[in-house]
Every structure is written in C-alpha cells, then in structure tokens.
Design a protein around this motif. Structure first.
Motif, PDB file in Angstrom:
ATOM      1  N   GLN A  64       0.811  -1.217   0.000  1.00 33.67           N
ATOM      2  CA  GLN A  64       0.000   0.000   0.000  1.00 33.67           C
ATOM      3  C   GLN A  64       0.850   1.275   0.000  1.00 33.67           C
ATOM      4  O   GLN A  64       0.355   2.350  -0.364  1.00 33.67           O
TER       5      GLN A  64
ATOM      6  N   THR B 171       0.652   2.357  -3.461  1.00 33.02           N
ATOM      7  CA  THR B 171      -0.681   2.235  -4.052  1.00 33.02           C
ATOM      8  C   THR B 171      -1.596   3.369  -3.601  1.00 33.02           C
ATOM      9  O   THR B 171      -1.739   3.592  -2.400  1.00 33.02           O
TER      10      THR B 171
ATOM     11  N   THR C  43      -0.050   5.919  -7.376  1.00 31.68           N
ATOM     12  CA  THR C  43       0.453   4.603  -7.769  1.00 31.68           C
ATOM     13  C   THR C  43       1.865   4.754  -8.304  1.00 31.68           C
ATOM     14  O   THR C  43       2.087   5.452  -9.290  1.00 31.68           O
TER      15      THR C  43
ATOM     16  N   ASN D  55      -0.192   7.956   0.514  1.00 32.20           N
ATOM     17  CA  ASN D  55      -0.406   6.521   0.308  1.00 32.20           C
ATOM     18  C   ASN D  55      -0.512   5.778   1.637  1.00 32.20           C
ATOM     19  O   ASN D  55      -1.157   4.731   1.729  1.00 32.20           O
TER      20      ASN D  55
END
Ligand SMILES: [Cu+2]
Length: 272
Positions: free
Chosen positions: A228, A231, A235, A262
């Motif tokens: 994560q 992500t 991204t 993020n």
C-alpha cells in the motif's frame, strides 16, 4: 513506565452528578459495586485493569512478507518487487474506549521486521478494562519527538536523518529490489522522514469495535500492508523513483508527500 492518563468515564460522571443532586433518593452506588468481578481477577492485577500488548505484522497482498533479494511480489503499477528491510517508528499510541474515554501510551516505538523483540511491545500491564472503539497512533515521529540526538544507541540511532536535510530520524526504511524497465533487479529505498522542516508523519485511526481490553490480557496486532505504500492515491511505478539518475527519494518533497498520502491505507488492525 510512562505516566498514562485516561479521562473519567461518562457513566461515572453521571453517577457523581446524580449523587450530589439527588442524595439519598437514587441508589447510584449500587450500580458500580462489582464485587464479583474483583474476586475473579488475578491477585496481582489492579481492579479493572489488564495488560495490553501491541504486535506488529508486515504483509504483502494479505500474506506475511517473505524477506529476500528476489522479487516475488507485484505492485499496483505492475513492478515485480521484493522486500529486504522494514524499519519504522510509530508514536503516541492511544486506545479509545466505547464509553468515550481514552488511554494514552505516549512516546516513540521502534519496529524492525528483523528484530523479533520489537515486534511485540507491551503498552502497559495496568490498562483499564473495557470495550474499545478505536486505536490511534502516529506513523513516524511527530515534530515534538523528531529531535536530533533523541536516540543515542542502536537500533534507533541508526534511523538518523541527515542534518543537511533537516535532522531528526527516518520515519520509515522500506527497502528491497524491483525489476526495472530493462528487466534487471534494481534497489529501491522508500525512506520517509521530515524534510527541511516539513513534517510528513501522519495520524492513523483503526476501528477496534468488537475488541476490548480484558483483565486476562489483550494483544492488538497492527498490520502494515507493505504494497500500500506504492498504491493509491499515488500509484508508484518504481522506475520513476529509483533509477540510476535518482537512486533515492529522501530529498524529494513530492515523493515524501506521496508516501504520506499513500500511507492512509497501509495499516489495519489484525484479527484477534
Ligand atoms: Cu534514508
């Protein structure tokens, strides 16, 4: 052990109010005379309290991370990657109870996936029992704790952040290798920290409804879902951040802000 504070429970306040206003008319004290509960507790525990331990777990795609220099995982951008280092600070853990009260365990805690002793940390042995609503903490070191020289011995001192970039300490060292656009293994070092006086630590709050601090002891597992960090909302194609021309991101304020953003979905509370 650090001083801990907890605000009075609303129920107790209501009772005091009723007692003073309606002395003799309301049998308020009877509702709080839990003599049977006291008998059931271990002799050495304070009444209505129990030990709380925080465990730290590190996962990729929901599974326990397997550390190594190979690249078994895929990030959201499609980069194959692996993990060699997971080190970080969390600070100022607080337990928020269903009755609205709060219990604090202030200060920094260092976690290193490779140092087993850091993966299970006792918050306190005398936390008030009760149903929980949430658990909160700071990922990293808030400015008040992020002062150069605070840690004088390893392993924490090894998290130092260069003085020329603002000093203090790394919040996070997340490292490994990924396969770059040429298909070759290349190291990534996702290091975060306060840069040039700007703080990139962030508050995390995890739903803990259904959990409770028990007199018999409680373990709360803070799960870091490593993928994560790369992500949403940003991204990361690792080629854009770690390449021959730009091997690190510590001086990159944009990258620091993106890791912070993020990080909102990095943590979860593990199953009891
Ligand atoms: Cu660094």
């Amino acid at each position: 052990m650090r001083t801990t504070g907890r605000t009075p429970r609303p129920l107790a306040l209501a009772c005091l109010g009723a007692t003073s206003l309606l002395a003799g008319l309301v049998g308020c004290g009877d509702d709080h005379d839990h003599g049977d509960d006291v008998d059931a507790r271990p002799a050495d525990a304070a009444p209505g309290s129990g030990a709380v331990t925080v465990a730290f777990a590190h996962r990729v795609g929901g599974d326990a991370v397997l550390m190594g220099t190979d690249t078994p995982y895929l990030n959201a951008a499609g980069d194959a990657f692996g993990v060699t280092v997971v080190r970080y600070f969390v600070s100022d853990v607080s337990l928020h109870f269903a009755d609205g009260s709060r219990w604090d365990a202030p200060g920094p805690r260092y976690v290193d996936h490779e140092l087993t002793a850091t993966l299970t940390q006792l918050l306190a042995s005398d936390v008030p029992t009760g149903a929980l609503a949430s658990v909160s903490f700071v990922m990293g070191l808030p400015p008040a704790l992020n002062t150069s020289g605070r840690f004088t011995a390893p392993p924490e001192s090894l998290m130092e952040w260069p003085e020329m970039m603002g000093g203090g300490y790394h919040y996070l060292k997340f490292e490994g290798r990924y396969l770059n656009e040429a298909g070759e293994p290349f190291p990534y070092r996702a290091h975060s920290g306060g840069l040039d006086g700007v703080d990139y630590s962030f508050a995390v709050s995890l739903d803990a409804s259904g959990r409770a601090v028990e007199a018999t002891g409680t373990t709360l597992t803070l799960v870091m879902n490593l993928e994560q960090w790369f992500t949403a909302p940003h991204t990361w194609d690792l080629d854009d951040y770690f390449n021959a021309a730009q091997p690190g991101i510590m001086r990159n304020a944009t990258a620091q802000a993106e890791l912070q953003a993020n990080g909102a979905t990095v943590f979860a509370l593990g199953a009891p």
